[in-house]
Design an enzyme around this catalytic site. Structure first.
Site, short mmCIF file in Angstrom:
data_model
loop_
_atom_site.label_atom_id
_atom_site.label_comp_id
_atom_site.label_asym_id
_atom_site.label_seq_id
_atom_site.Cartn_x
_atom_site.Cartn_y
_atom_site.Cartn_z
N ASP A 8 22.06 -2.81 -14.21
CA ASP A 8 20.62 -2.91 -14.03
C ASP A 8 20.06 -1.49 -13.97
O ASP A 8 20.80 -0.52 -13.75
CB ASP A 8 20.34 -3.67 -12.73
CG ASP A 8 18.88 -3.70 -12.36
OD1 ASP A 8 18.07 -4.10 -13.22
OD2 ASP A 8 18.55 -3.29 -11.23
N ASP A 10 16.21 -0.50 -12.69
CA ASP A 10 15.35 -0.29 -11.53
C ASP A 10 16.06 -0.72 -10.25
O ASP A 10 16.55 -1.84 -10.14
CB ASP A 10 14.05 -1.07 -11.68
CG ASP A 10 13.15 -0.49 -12.75
OD1 ASP A 10 12.69 0.65 -12.56
OD2 ASP A 10 12.93 -1.16 -13.77
N LYS A 152 19.92 -12.72 -17.87
CA LYS A 152 20.77 -11.56 -18.15
C LYS A 152 22.21 -11.99 -18.38
O LYS A 152 22.91 -11.43 -19.23
CB LYS A 152 20.71 -10.57 -16.99
CG LYS A 152 19.42 -9.76 -16.88
CD LYS A 152 19.60 -8.71 -15.79
CE LYS A 152 18.36 -7.87 -15.56
NZ LYS A 152 18.58 -6.82 -14.56
N ASP A 175 20.54 -5.19 -8.24
CA ASP A 175 19.84 -5.20 -6.95
C ASP A 175 18.89 -6.38 -6.77
O ASP A 175 18.26 -6.48 -5.73
CB ASP A 175 19.03 -3.92 -6.78
CG ASP A 175 17.75 -3.94 -7.61
OD1 ASP A 175 17.82 -4.28 -8.81
OD2 ASP A 175 16.68 -3.64 -7.05
N ASP A 179 19.70 -10.29 -11.41
CA ASP A 179 21.07 -9.84 -11.66
C ASP A 179 22.11 -10.89 -11.26
O ASP A 179 23.30 -10.73 -11.57
CB ASP A 179 21.35 -8.54 -10.90
CG ASP A 179 20.46 -7.41 -11.37
OD1 ASP A 179 20.41 -7.18 -12.59
OD2 ASP A 179 19.80 -6.78 -10.52
#
Length: 227
Positions: A8, A10, A152, A175, A179
């Site tokens: 990831d 951000d 994802k 995070d 995810d």
């Protein structure tokens, strides 16, 4: 041998203020396995990051709505219902919240992202009326209105297949709730300390360190393991 990574951006490769942590440019250019950048941002962002790192452009964008590997772009989400929901949200007085220009959504192909200043309760009410055609994902940086068929994790399966690598070979770091699907298909998964509850519950390991501090810890351990 170091494993392939699904990272990831951000909250994972950034500082608390949202900037790309400079350690990214120290640790990732020479990583001797594929690195897939998997983000909620629009397609150009992870492509640019890979480009400036000098890495192959293996990317997942829009929370799995778009995947790119070996010169092939796959659009994995349908934007029709998300756009209709956001239009209905606007008609009821809601605001997307990015101001003039809206570069956040300008290049999005499969979803719409709204500012965290948007009326979440109204947005979810309008989305619920779509009878399961959309889902709203809170990444901690935006509300994403997207097809529930795209994730994802599903996009990572597609990218891994194109690379000829089992998804179980990947180590994933993230995070946010977006995810969790990546964590579900990767062989190892790590949530940085700033992760939300969904990501923490889905990860194999919740790190003590936040943001890039946590990611660096994992990368150092993996590199040591591979020596």
């Amino acid at each position: 041998m170091t494993p392939p990574l699904a990272l990831d951006i951000d909250g994972t490769l950034t500082t608390p203020s949202g900037r790309i942590d400079p350690r990214v440019f120290e640790l990732l250019p020479d990583w001797d396995a594929p690195v897939v950048f998997a983000t909620g941002k629009a397609f150009p962002y992870p492509v640019a990051l890979a480009h400036f790192l000098g890495r192959p452009e293996f990317v997942i964008a829009e929370n799995g709505g778009v995947a790119y590997v070996d010169g092939e772009t796959a659009v994995l989400g349908d934007p029709t219902a998300p756009r209709a929901v956001v239009e209905a949200f606007r008609e009821r007085g809601g605001e997307v919240g990015w101001g003039d220009g809206d570069t956040v959504n300008r290049w999005r192909e499969t979803e719409v992202a709204l500012s965290l200043d948007a009326d979440e309760a109204l947005l979810r009410e309008v989305a619920a009326a779509a009878d399961g055609d959309v889902t709203v994902v809170d990444t901690g940086y935006a509300y994403h209105v997207k097809s529930p068929a795209a994730s994802k994790g599903k996009a990572l399966e597609r990218v891994a297949d194109a690379l000829g690598i089992a998804t179980e070979a990947f180590v994933a770091i993230g995070d946010s709730e977006n995810d969790a699907s990546t964590f579900a298909v990767a062989g190892e998964s790590y949530a940085v300390a700033n992760a939300d509850a969904t990501a923490r519950e889905a990860a194999d390991v919740v790190l003590d360190e936040a943001y890039m501090d946590g990611t660096e810890t994992v990368l150092a351990a993996l590199r040591e393991r591979g020596e």
